[in-house]
Design an enzyme around this catalytic site. Structure first.
Site, PDB file in Angstrom:
ATOM      1  N   ALA A 115       0.872  -1.144   0.068  1.00  0.00           N
ATOM      2  CA  ALA A 115      -0.077   0.071   0.107  1.00  0.00           C
ATOM      3  C   ALA A 115       0.964   1.116   0.063  1.00  0.00           C
ATOM      4  CB  ALA A 115      -0.846  -0.109   1.317  1.00  0.00           C
ATOM      5  N   CYS A 116       0.874   1.816   1.137  1.00  0.00           N
ATOM      6  CA  CYS A 116       1.793   2.995   1.257  1.00  0.00           C
ATOM      7  C   CYS A 116       3.318   2.954   0.819  1.00  0.00           C
ATOM      8  CB  CYS A 116       1.934   3.535   2.592  1.00  0.00           C
ATOM      9  SG  CYS A 116      -0.038   3.822   3.190  1.00  0.00           S
ATOM     10  N   ILE A 117       3.998   1.912   0.918  1.00  0.00           N
ATOM     11  CA  ILE A 117       5.388   1.912   0.216  1.00  0.00           C
ATOM     12  C   ILE A 117       5.241   1.847  -1.266  1.00  0.00           C
ATOM     13  CG2 ILE A 117       7.408   0.179  -0.019  1.00  0.00           C
ATOM     14  CD1 ILE A 117       7.149   1.801   2.834  1.00  0.00           C
ATOM     15  N   THR A 120       4.255   5.398  -2.314  1.00  0.00           N
ATOM     16  CA  THR A 120       5.226   6.191  -2.301  1.00  0.00           C
ATOM     17  C   THR A 120       6.354   6.081  -3.276  1.00  0.00           C
ATOM     18  OG1 THR A 120       4.681   6.546   0.018  1.00  0.00           O
ATOM     19  CG2 THR A 120       6.964   7.192  -0.470  1.00  0.00           C
TER      20      THR A 120
END
Length: 189
Positions: A115-117, A120
């Protein structure tokens, strides 16, 4: 290298290593240990450590679960960026923080891999950053109940495709914690 003008510096980006985010994460202690090692090395080399902290309806800002894990703590003067979306750049101060530091190269660590990795990583690369994923310093929780592959496969796949990710004028790739040498990279100051 980076397509960002006058930004030769490197920063270590620590994304969402928060109590509830990594509480049940795959190999949590090993990943947090690797991140702690990287934070210590970055500080010794005067390379900026930039912390990202997520909040949303399921992770209330200020709650115990929202806090960064007790094994890690931002040092005085280190930047802390608050976010509400997967991509750490989206509607945050991250870009201005990195610009002020002269950073054009990121080493990315944290959670959640799927998700966030991933958001990003892509967000950084499309914005012009050289973006390196520390292959043994990111993790996720088990989402097999929702049809996702087991976490080790998610991590392996993310490491595999990011190893070969490319963009004009920028570099991407992966590196292991033991191979990170901040002493030979330009400092972000």
């Amino acid at each position: 290298m980076t397509t960002l003008e006058n930004r030769p510096g490197t920063a270590l980006l620590v994304v969402d290593v928060q109590v509830d985010v990594v509480g049940g994460a795959h190999e949590r202690d090993a990943v947090v240990g690797n991140i702690a090692t990287l934070v210590e090395r970055a500080r010794r080399a005067d390379v900026p450590v930039v912390w990202v902290q997520h909040a949303d309806d399921g992770l209330a800002k200020g709650s115990d679960g929202w806090r960064i894990v007790p094994e890690l703590a931002p040092a005085e003067g280190e930047s802390l960026v608050h976010k509400n979306y997967g991509d750490s750049f989206e509607d945050t101060t991250l870009e201005s923080v990195l610009s002020d530091l002269g950073v054009g190269r990121l080493l990315v660590t944290g959670a959640e891999t799927d998700a966030c990795i991933r958001s990003t990583l892509h967000g950084a690369l499309v914005r012009g950053y050289d973006t390196i994923l520390v292959a043994d310093a990111h993790t996720a929780g088990d989402k097999t109940a929702w049809g996702a592959p087991p976490v080790p496969q998610v991590i392996a796949h993310t490491n595999l495709y990011w190893t070969y990710q490319r963009a004009p004028g920028r570099t991407a790739g992966t590196i292991q914690t033991d191979s990170v040498d901040f002493e030979s990279t330009p400092a972000g100051k």
